[in-house]
Design a protein around this motif. Structure first.
Motif, PDB file in Angstrom:
ATOM      1  N   MET A 197       0.847  -1.171   0.000  1.00 44.29           N
ATOM      2  CA  MET A 197       0.000   0.000   0.000  1.00 44.29           C
ATOM      3  C   MET A 197       0.899   1.243   0.000  1.00 44.29           C
ATOM      4  SD  MET A 197      -2.796   1.406   2.768  1.00 44.29           S
ATOM      5  CE  MET A 197      -3.610  -0.130   2.962  1.00 44.29           C
ATOM      6  N   HIS A 198       0.516   2.222  -0.756  1.00 42.36           N
ATOM      7  CA  HIS A 198       1.275   3.462  -0.833  1.00 42.36           C
ATOM      8  C   HIS A 198       1.041   4.295   0.417  1.00 42.36           C
ATOM      9  CE1 HIS A 198       2.418   2.786  -4.957  1.00 42.36           C
ATOM     10  NE2 HIS A 198       1.156   2.491  -5.246  1.00 42.36           N
ATOM     11  N   LEU A 199       1.994   5.158   0.711  1.00 43.85           N
ATOM     12  CA  LEU A 199       1.893   6.036   1.870  1.00 43.85           C
ATOM     13  C   LEU A 199       0.820   7.108   1.677  1.00 43.85           C
ATOM     14  CD1 LEU A 199       3.059   6.865   4.613  1.00 43.85           C
ATOM     15  CD2 LEU A 199       4.689   8.276   3.373  1.00 43.85           C
ATOM     16  N   ALA A 200       0.475   7.395   0.449  1.00 39.31           N
ATOM     17  CA  ALA A 200      -0.482   8.471   0.172  1.00 39.31           C
ATOM     18  C   ALA A 200      -1.885   8.147   0.687  1.00 39.31           C
ATOM     19  CB  ALA A 200      -0.533   8.753  -1.320  1.00 39.31           C
ATOM     20  N   TYR A 201      -2.283   6.876   0.623  1.00 36.74           N
ATOM     21  CA  TYR A 201      -3.646   6.522   1.048  1.00 36.74           C
ATOM     22  C   TYR A 201      -3.894   6.809   2.527  1.00 36.74           C
ATOM     23  CZ  TYR A 201      -3.834   4.196  -3.487  1.00 36.74           C
ATOM     24  OH  TYR A 201      -3.796   3.916  -4.821  1.00 36.74           O
ATOM     25  N   PRO A 202      -3.078   6.284   3.451  1.00 35.02           N
ATOM     26  CA  PRO A 202      -3.337   6.635   4.850  1.00 35.02           C
ATOM     27  C   PRO A 202      -3.080   8.104   5.159  1.00 35.02           C
ATOM     28  CG  PRO A 202      -1.493   5.096   4.697  1.00 35.02           C
ATOM     29  CD  PRO A 202      -2.041   5.277   3.332  1.00 35.02           C
ATOM     30  N   ALA A 203      -2.161   8.745   4.426  1.00 40.65           N
ATOM     31  CA  ALA A 203      -1.896  10.167   4.675  1.00 40.65           C
ATOM     32  C   ALA A 203      -3.097  11.026   4.282  1.00 40.65           C
ATOM     33  CB  ALA A 203      -0.650  10.611   3.923  1.00 40.65           C
ATOM     34  N   VAL A 204      -3.720  10.705   3.154  1.00 40.19           N
ATOM     35  CA  VAL A 204      -4.907  11.461   2.723  1.00 40.19           C
ATOM     36  C   VAL A 204      -6.075  11.197   3.680  1.00 40.19           C
ATOM     37  CG1 VAL A 204      -6.647  11.635   0.899  1.00 40.19           C
ATOM     38  CG2 VAL A 204      -4.236  11.652   0.315  1.00 40.19           C
ATOM     39  N   LEU A 205      -6.257   9.940   4.075  1.00 40.21           N
ATOM     40  CA  LEU A 205      -7.321   9.613   5.029  1.00 40.21           C
ATOM     41  C   LEU A 205      -7.087  10.320   6.357  1.00 40.21           C
ATOM     42  CD1 LEU A 205      -9.847   7.983   5.757  1.00 40.21           C
ATOM     43  CD2 LEU A 205      -8.313   6.123   6.444  1.00 40.21           C
ATOM     44  N   ALA A 261      -5.462  13.134   6.796  1.00 37.70           N
ATOM     45  CA  ALA A 261      -5.728  14.565   6.599  1.00 37.70           C
ATOM     46  C   ALA A 261      -7.226  14.852   6.598  1.00 37.70           C
ATOM     47  CB  ALA A 261      -5.097  15.041   5.300  1.00 37.70           C
ATOM     48  N   LEU A 262      -8.004  13.975   5.975  1.00 37.27           N
ATOM     49  CA  LEU A 262      -9.461  14.159   5.979  1.00 37.27           C
ATOM     50  C   LEU A 262     -10.036  14.029   7.385  1.00 37.27           C
ATOM     51  CD1 LEU A 262     -10.494  12.250   2.725  1.00 37.27           C
ATOM     52  CD2 LEU A 262     -10.521  14.718   3.131  1.00 37.27           C
ATOM     53  N   LEU A 263      -9.551  13.032   8.144  1.00 36.05           N
ATOM     54  CA  LEU A 263     -10.013  12.873   9.525  1.00 36.05           C
ATOM     55  C   LEU A 263      -9.639  14.084  10.374  1.00 36.05           C
ATOM     56  CD1 LEU A 263      -9.206   9.142  10.342  1.00 36.05           C
ATOM     57  CD2 LEU A 263     -11.448  10.185  10.180  1.00 36.05           C
ATOM     58  N   ASN A 310      -6.986  10.540  16.604  1.00 36.93           N
ATOM     59  CA  ASN A 310      -6.956   9.304  15.824  1.00 36.93           C
ATOM     60  C   ASN A 310      -6.309   9.537  14.453  1.00 36.93           C
ATOM     61  OD1 ASN A 310      -8.028   7.598  17.744  1.00 36.93           O
ATOM     62  ND2 ASN A 310     -10.135   8.107  17.166  1.00 36.93           N
ATOM     63  N   ALA A 311      -6.481  10.717  13.894  1.00 36.25           N
ATOM     64  CA  ALA A 311      -5.797  11.031  12.635  1.00 36.25           C
ATOM     65  C   ALA A 311      -4.284  11.062  12.840  1.00 36.25           C
ATOM     66  CB  ALA A 311      -6.289  12.372  12.095  1.00 36.25           C
ATOM     67  N   VAL A 312      -3.859  11.609  13.953  1.00 35.68           N
ATOM     68  CA  VAL A 312      -2.430  11.627  14.264  1.00 35.68           C
ATOM     69  C   VAL A 312      -1.916  10.200  14.460  1.00 35.68           C
ATOM     70  CG1 VAL A 312      -0.751  12.340  16.015  1.00 35.68           C
ATOM     71  CG2 VAL A 312      -2.471  13.954  15.198  1.00 35.68           C
ATOM     72  N   ASN A 313      -2.699   9.365  15.145  1.00 34.09           N
ATOM     73  CA  ASN A 313      -2.294   7.962  15.340  1.00 34.09           C
ATOM     74  C   ASN A 313      -2.146   7.236  14.006  1.00 34.09           C
ATOM     75  OD1 ASN A 313      -2.266   8.216  18.093  1.00 34.09           O
ATOM     76  ND2 ASN A 313      -4.338   7.442  18.363  1.00 34.09           N
ATOM     77  N   LEU A 314      -3.071   7.466  13.103  1.00 35.26           N
ATOM     78  CA  LEU A 314      -2.990   6.840  11.788  1.00 35.26           C
ATOM     79  C   LEU A 314      -1.735   7.283  11.045  1.00 35.26           C
ATOM     80  CD1 LEU A 314      -4.329   5.077   9.605  1.00 35.26           C
ATOM     81  CD2 LEU A 314      -5.563   7.121   8.863  1.00 35.26           C
ATOM     82  N   ASN A 315      -1.411   8.557  11.143  1.00 36.77           N
ATOM     83  CA  ASN A 315      -0.187   9.068  10.522  1.00 36.77           C
ATOM     84  C   ASN A 315       1.062   8.453  11.148  1.00 36.77           C
ATOM     85  OD1 ASN A 315      -0.208  10.665   8.287  1.00 36.77           O
ATOM     86  ND2 ASN A 315      -0.518  12.571   9.403  1.00 36.77           N
TER      87      ASN A 315
END
Length: 138
Positions: A1-9, A11-13, A39-44
């Motif tokens: 999986m690319h890093l862009a997918y969780p980073a965009v998610l 950012a949206l969160l 939770n967005a920070v945790n995902l990042n």
């Protein structure tokens, strides 16, 4: 999986949480929005940890360790925040942040203007159930 997918998610969160903090007036919804931002920070943290561990062959997983600390801090924040909100709701009868701020500053937006200050003592006496005659006889 690319890093862009969780980073965009993430950012949206985070943007959704930021909107919730800025736009909501209920204290519980503001706390929920802060949790969404955490939770967005945790995902990042986890996404970048996985990405960096693939490139550097690192086995420390410091992003996941930081995520565990963030989850512990978020749980404590919610526990203390909800206790404060419940105590304020019991004392003031509302969890609306604007009303709490106005009552803390000492002025009530529902009161009439200061121009009719002569009518205020009569209003206050009427609210408390006393009249001028009752005060004169007491």
């Amino acid at each position: 999986m690319h890093l862009a997918y969780p980073a965009v998610l993430s950012a949206l969160l985070f943007c959704t949480g930021l909107y919730g903090v800025l736009a909501r007036r209920n204290a519980i919804l503001v706390l929920m929005s802060v949790e969404l931002m955490l939770n967005a920070v945790n995902l990042n943290l986890v996404a970048f940890d996985v990405w960096l561990s693939k490139t550097a062959e690192e086995t420390l997983h410091s992003g996941q360790a930081l995520t565990l600390f963030t989850i512990a801090i978020a749980a404590a924040e919610i526990g203390i925040g909800l206790a404060i909100v419940l105590a304020v709701h019991r004392n003031r009868g509302t969890a609306d942040i604007d009303k709490l701020r106005d009552s803390a500053e000492g002025h009530n937006p529902d009161d009439p203007d200061d121009s009719d200050s002569e009518a205020r003592p009569a209003e206050q006496a009427a609210r408390s159930g006393r009249t001028g005659k009752a005060e004169a006889t007491a």
